[in-house]
Design a protein around this motif. Structure first.
Motif, PDB file in Angstrom:
ATOM      1  N   ILE A 126      75.156  20.738  14.756  1.00  0.00           N
ATOM      2  CA  ILE A 126      75.546  19.318  14.698  1.00  0.00           C
ATOM      3  C   ILE A 126      74.610  18.485  15.564  1.00  0.00           C
ATOM      4  N   ALA A 127      74.367  18.959  16.780  1.00  0.00           N
ATOM      5  CA  ALA A 127      73.499  18.206  17.686  1.00  0.00           C
ATOM      6  C   ALA A 127      72.086  18.104  17.120  1.00  0.00           C
ATOM      7  N   GLY A 147      67.104  13.545   8.830  1.00  0.00           N
ATOM      8  CA  GLY A 147      68.325  14.240   9.217  1.00  0.00           C
ATOM      9  C   GLY A 147      68.559  15.471   8.362  1.00  0.00           C
ATOM     10  N   ALA A 148      68.321  15.324   7.053  1.00  0.00           N
ATOM     11  CA  ALA A 148      68.519  16.470   6.155  1.00  0.00           C
ATOM     12  C   ALA A 148      67.563  17.592   6.511  1.00  0.00           C
ATOM     13  N   ALA A 149      66.309  17.225   6.825  1.00  0.00           N
ATOM     14  CA  ALA A 149      65.328  18.252   7.194  1.00  0.00           C
ATOM     15  C   ALA A 149      65.769  18.960   8.468  1.00  0.00           C
ATOM     16  N   ALA A 150      66.293  18.177   9.428  1.00  0.00           N
ATOM     17  CA  ALA A 150      66.759  18.784  10.672  1.00  0.00           C
ATOM     18  C   ALA A 150      67.923  19.722  10.389  1.00  0.00           C
ATOM     19  N   PHE A 151      68.821  19.287   9.499  1.00  0.00           N
ATOM     20  CA  PHE A 151      69.966  20.130   9.168  1.00  0.00           C
ATOM     21  C   PHE A 151      69.507  21.462   8.567  1.00  0.00           C
ATOM     22  N   LEU A 152      68.578  21.379   7.597  1.00  0.00           N
ATOM     23  CA  LEU A 152      68.111  22.607   6.944  1.00  0.00           C
ATOM     24  C   LEU A 152      67.396  23.518   7.944  1.00  0.00           C
ATOM     25  N   THR A 153      66.529  22.921   8.785  1.00  0.00           N
ATOM     26  CA  THR A 153      65.841  23.720   9.791  1.00  0.00           C
ATOM     27  C   THR A 153      66.848  24.352  10.749  1.00  0.00           C
ATOM     28  N   GLY A 154      67.832  23.514  11.135  1.00  0.00           N
ATOM     29  CA  GLY A 154      68.835  23.997  12.076  1.00  0.00           C
ATOM     30  C   GLY A 154      69.644  25.152  11.516  1.00  0.00           C
ATOM     31  N   LEU A 155      69.954  25.101  10.211  1.00  0.00           N
ATOM     32  CA  LEU A 155      70.685  26.198   9.575  1.00  0.00           C
ATOM     33  C   LEU A 155      70.039  27.524   9.899  1.00  0.00           C
ATOM     34  N   VAL A 156      68.704  27.525   9.919  1.00  0.00           N
ATOM     35  CA  VAL A 156      67.973  28.764  10.174  1.00  0.00           C
ATOM     36  C   VAL A 156      67.831  29.016  11.673  1.00  0.00           C
ATOM     37  N   ILE A 157      67.348  27.998  12.397  1.00  0.00           N
ATOM     38  CA  ILE A 157      66.919  28.243  13.771  1.00  0.00           C
ATOM     39  C   ILE A 157      68.077  28.362  14.748  1.00  0.00           C
ATOM     40  N   MET A 158      69.183  27.691  14.464  1.00  0.00           N
ATOM     41  CA  MET A 158      70.274  27.716  15.430  1.00  0.00           C
ATOM     42  C   MET A 158      70.966  29.073  15.490  1.00  0.00           C
ATOM     43  N   ARG A 159      70.560  29.976  14.596  1.00  0.00           N
ATOM     44  CA  ARG A 159      71.068  31.350  14.733  1.00  0.00           C
ATOM     45  C   ARG A 159      70.449  32.041  15.928  1.00  0.00           C
ATOM     46  N   LEU A 160      69.312  31.520  16.372  1.00  0.00           N
ATOM     47  CA  LEU A 160      68.632  32.120  17.517  1.00  0.00           C
ATOM     48  C   LEU A 160      69.098  31.448  18.794  1.00  0.00           C
ATOM     49  N   THR A 161      68.917  32.120  19.901  1.00  0.00           N
ATOM     50  CA  THR A 161      69.298  31.496  21.165  1.00  0.00           C
ATOM     51  C   THR A 161      68.107  31.448  22.110  1.00  0.00           C
ATOM     52  N   GLY A 162      68.226  30.594  23.091  1.00  0.00           N
ATOM     53  CA  GLY A 162      67.290  30.555  24.209  1.00  0.00           C
ATOM     54  C   GLY A 162      65.843  30.389  23.794  1.00  0.00           C
ATOM     55  N   LEU A 163      64.985  31.211  24.383  1.00  0.00           N
ATOM     56  CA  LEU A 163      63.557  31.040  24.185  1.00  0.00           C
ATOM     57  C   LEU A 163      63.137  31.286  22.747  1.00  0.00           C
ATOM     58  N   ALA A 164      63.800  32.230  22.077  1.00  0.00           N
ATOM     59  CA  ALA A 164      63.428  32.496  20.687  1.00  0.00           C
ATOM     60  C   ALA A 164      63.626  31.240  19.848  1.00  0.00           C
ATOM     61  N   ALA A 165      64.701  30.482  20.152  1.00  0.00           N
ATOM     62  CA  ALA A 165      64.935  29.233  19.430  1.00  0.00           C
ATOM     63  C   ALA A 165      63.837  28.225  19.745  1.00  0.00           C
ATOM     64  N   SER A 166      63.451  28.128  21.025  1.00  0.00           N
ATOM     65  CA  SER A 166      62.397  27.176  21.403  1.00  0.00           C
ATOM     66  C   SER A 166      61.089  27.494  20.687  1.00  0.00           C
ATOM     67  N   ILE A 167      60.730  28.778  20.705  1.00  0.00           N
ATOM     68  CA  ILE A 167      59.471  29.171  20.081  1.00  0.00           C
ATOM     69  C   ILE A 167      59.529  28.919  18.577  1.00  0.00           C
ATOM     70  N   SER A 168      60.715  29.101  17.986  1.00  0.00           N
ATOM     71  CA  SER A 168      60.821  28.858  16.549  1.00  0.00           C
ATOM     72  C   SER A 168      60.681  27.381  16.215  1.00  0.00           C
ATOM     73  N   THR A 169      61.168  26.502  17.110  1.00  0.00           N
ATOM     74  CA  THR A 169      60.960  25.079  16.841  1.00  0.00           C
ATOM     75  C   THR A 169      59.468  24.765  16.870  1.00  0.00           C
ATOM     76  N   LEU A 170      58.751  25.499  17.735  1.00  0.00           N
ATOM     77  CA  LEU A 170      57.298  25.328  17.764  1.00  0.00           C
ATOM     78  C   LEU A 170      56.692  25.773  16.429  1.00  0.00           C
ATOM     79  N   ALA A 171      57.242  26.876  15.885  1.00  0.00           N
ATOM     80  CA  ALA A 171      56.760  27.341  14.583  1.00  0.00           C
ATOM     81  C   ALA A 171      56.984  26.275  13.520  1.00  0.00           C
ATOM     82  N   VAL A 172      58.125  25.591  13.602  1.00  0.00           N
ATOM     83  CA  VAL A 172      58.422  24.535  12.628  1.00  0.00           C
ATOM     84  C   VAL A 172      57.385  23.416  12.733  1.00  0.00           C
TER      85      VAL A 172
END
Lengths: 353, 304
Positions: A227-228, A123-148
């Motif tokens: 949060i999600a 959960g903590a890892a998801a929170f930290l990743t989310g802090l960064v990635i959730m600034r992006l929207t749509g496809l850029a966010a999807s591609i960034s999760t792939l980068a993770v």
């Protein structure tokens, strides 16, 4: 007055019906296969329940936010490895995983605390990743999760002194039974349900339907998604721990693209718009995989042995997923929960996929 | 000094390869908002078309046995047909879906094709020898440059120029740019949607075919996942370049290629295996600073 302090049984029933409609059949499956099923069927049921934990976890973010994530296997891997470090092979650990800190390397930690710590870590890892990635929207966010996902894969495959590289860590205690898996699946379903009907859940579902309108109504895209993402990180982390302690081995290759595809396929086939969709998708795909796995390993019909070539199962699942996408875009459940009949009637105008 | 030149040559050669892949992805994204995972399998299948489908680790050559021109033509033909086929079967019925659905469907197509190749060719890596002469180094001054790197750079430069000319000067190219700018409007003004989208797929197939040839010459091996890393780099290139911008895609491709070679060269030896993680972290960092990518287009923001 009475109805305010103590809701009637019927009200409780209505409130929990979408959950009960999923949980009761699952419990029945466990009971029936536990009594009458063979060993291989029981194993399939446990795998299915673990998949439910994972896919429901994935659903909490993907389904509610509408953003496809390719990165959730990351949090599973983090939890699975964390649990392996804490509980695995006390004798071999100092040699095979010499890079671990002392308190992990030279002792084992009891199962329950280690599972809790692993899930919290995911959960903590998801929170930290989310802090960064959730600034992006749509496809850029999807591609960034792939980068993770790729970052974790590269790191864990090469961090030999701690993760044993791309080799498998074997010898984890295997304590996952059908009942434990069922309890965890129910837990995941209940958490996902309470979340999606909460204010946070409603907010993020609004962003899924229309980002601009939601933002204009004062919903923060960033925080609602973060949060999600975090909550879903906890849940897939739980799935990771279960899988690790069901199989008894952890290998980074199991947390990469094939796995991600399968988890997403389950979610999409069932319909990513509803909790029922996530669960139904897991059941359908698990049944398909099981049937084709049996056909691939060979069956005899009228004394003649025949089998499908290995790999058919993957082709069929990918093809099935494409068919669903083309002909029933919102999945089998099309974004609906399983409701009481009259409730369904009433909400038809309100809820659609 | 020579060392630095050498590193630069490596960086530009790898950057060109990624730029080609990124352009292939960017072209299709431009006209239909599809981030195409199956691009990886176009590359893989193009390379596997060189050999006869057997379980052997050193299979006899199929297209690879033909004279160079025919071989190149054959591979490009196979990949273009494959790209058009996937467009027709899997992506056209979904044309009006949202980008997430398209992304998922391309993921499914990719998984399907990958397992199809595995079924036909088995999962073991194979060795194939084509264009061995190109692997020899050419000495320019004090720098030794492998011929295949020169070839990659030359081919990329040529294709870039051709693509720019095509997009700027020909009616179809202009229609394609119009489609990327505003698909609905272009369609209302008479842009033939089916033809333009099919053409975008054909060109992306063509570029992928070139990449499969270059990769095969470079490594001499066929592998089920040979297309994966270039395409993943290509994804990140298009995202940091700015979704929907072709110059951005090319720029992004060069950037990730250069970053990758620089990290490979200048990281301490024990950190080198983590090079890819470094590049991907860089991608996320760039996105943090410029969430819309380096070159922002009208396509980057959803229309309200």
């Amino acid at each position: 007055m009475k109805s305010k302090t103590m809701p009637s049984l019927a009200a409780i029933g209505r409130f929990w019906f979408p959950v009960l409609a999923l949980v009761v059949p699952l419990a029945l499956i466990v009971v029936v296969t536990g009594h009458f099923g063979g060993l291989s069927l029981q194993r399939t049921v446990i795998e299915m329940l673990i998949s439910i934990v994972i896919v429901v976890g994935l659903y909490v973010f993907v389904g509610n936010s509408g953003i496809i994530s390719f990165g959730h296997a990351t949090f599973m891997a983090i939890a699975a490895y964390a649990s392996a470090w804490q509980t695995c092979c006390e004798m071999l650990k100092p040699i095979t995983m010499s890079g671990l800190p002392h308190f992990l390397r030279d002792q084992s930690i009891p199962l329950l605390p280690s599972a809790v710590v692993s899930v919290l870590l995911a959960g903590a890892a998801a929170f930290l990743t989310g802090l960064v990635i959730m600034r992006l929207t749509g496809l850029a966010a999807s591609i960034s999760t792939l980068a993770v996902l790729f970052i974790l894969n590269v790191v864990y495959s090469n961090w030999d002194s701690v993760t044993m590289g791309s080799a498998s860590i074997v010898g984890l205690p295997t304590y996952v039974t059908a009942w434990l898996a069922l309890i965890c699946a129910v837990l995941a379903i209940v958490i996902a349900y309470l979340y999606q009907i909460s204010a946070f859940g409603l907010a993020i579902r609004a962003t899924r339907e229309d980002e601009v309108a939601a933002a204009a109504s004062g919903i923060s895209l960033y925080w609602s998604r973060l949060i999600a993402f975090t909550l879903s990180g906890f849940l897939v982390g739980l799935g990771g721990v279960l899988q690790a302690h069901y199989l008894g081995t952890v290998s980074i290759n199991n947390f990469f693209l094939s796995f991600t595809f399968l988890a997403l396929a389950m979610l999409i086939v069932g319909g990513m718009g509803s909790l029922a969709g996530a669960v139904v998708g897991v059941v359908v795909i698990t049944v398909m995989i099981d049937i084709f796995r049996r056909l691939e390993s060979g069956i005899s019909i009228g004394g003649e042995q025949w089998s499908l070539p290995a790999g058919t199962q993957e082709l069929i699942i990918a093809g099935f997923m494409l068919l669903i996408l083309v002909f029933r875009k919102d999945g089998i459940m099309a974004g609906r929960e399983i409701g009481l009949p009259q409730q369904l009637q009433r909400e038809k105008g309100l809820i659609n996929g | 000094m020579a060392n630095i030149v050498q590193v630069l040559v490596d960086a530009i050669a790898l950057g060109s390869l990624y730029a080609l892949v990124a352009l292939a992805i960017g072209l299709v994204f431009g006209v239909m908002r599809l981030v195409n995972f199956a691009q990886a399998d176009y590359i893989t299948i193009g390379a596997y078309a060189l050999v006869v489908p057997t379980a052997s680790v050193t299979p006899p050559l199929l297209l690879g046995a033909l004279p160079a021109a025919l071989m190149i033509g054959g591979v490009l033909f196979v990949v273009v047909v494959l790209a058009l086929l996937t467009e027709r079967v899997a992506f056209r019925p979904l044309r009006n879906s949202n980008p997430s659905t398209l992304l998922i469907s391309s993921f499914a197509v990719s998984y399907f094709l990958q397992n199809l190749v595995m079924l036909i060719h088995t999962g073991r890596p194979k060795s194939v020898g084509i264009g061995q002469g190109l692997a020899n180094a050419v000495e320019i001054g004090s720098v030794r440059v492998p011929g295949v790197q020169l070839l990659t750079m030359g081919v990329t430069a040529g294709l870039l120029v051709a693509l720019v000319l095509f997009l700027k000067k020909t009616p179809l190219g202009i229609q394609m740019r119009a489609a990327a700018e505003n698909f609905q409007m272009a369609r209302l003004l008479g842009m033939p949607a089916n033809r333009v989208i099919a053409l975008a797929f054909a060109i992306s197939g063509l570029l992928s075919g070139v990449v499969s040839l270059l990769l095969t010459i470079q490594t001499g091996t066929l592998d089920l996942r040979m297309g994966l890393m270039p395409v993943v780099y290509g994804f990140f290139a298009t995202v940091i370049g700015g979704m929907g911008s072709l110059p951005g895609a090319a720029l992004g491709g060069f950037l990730v290629g250069v970053a990758s070679v620089l990290l490979q060269t200048y990281l301490p030896a024990d950190l080198r295996p983590f090079r890819d993680a470094g590049v991907f972290t860089l991608v996320i960092l760039i996105l943090l600073v410029r969430p819309q990518g380096l070159i922002v287009t009208s396509a980057a923001k959803e229309r309200v």
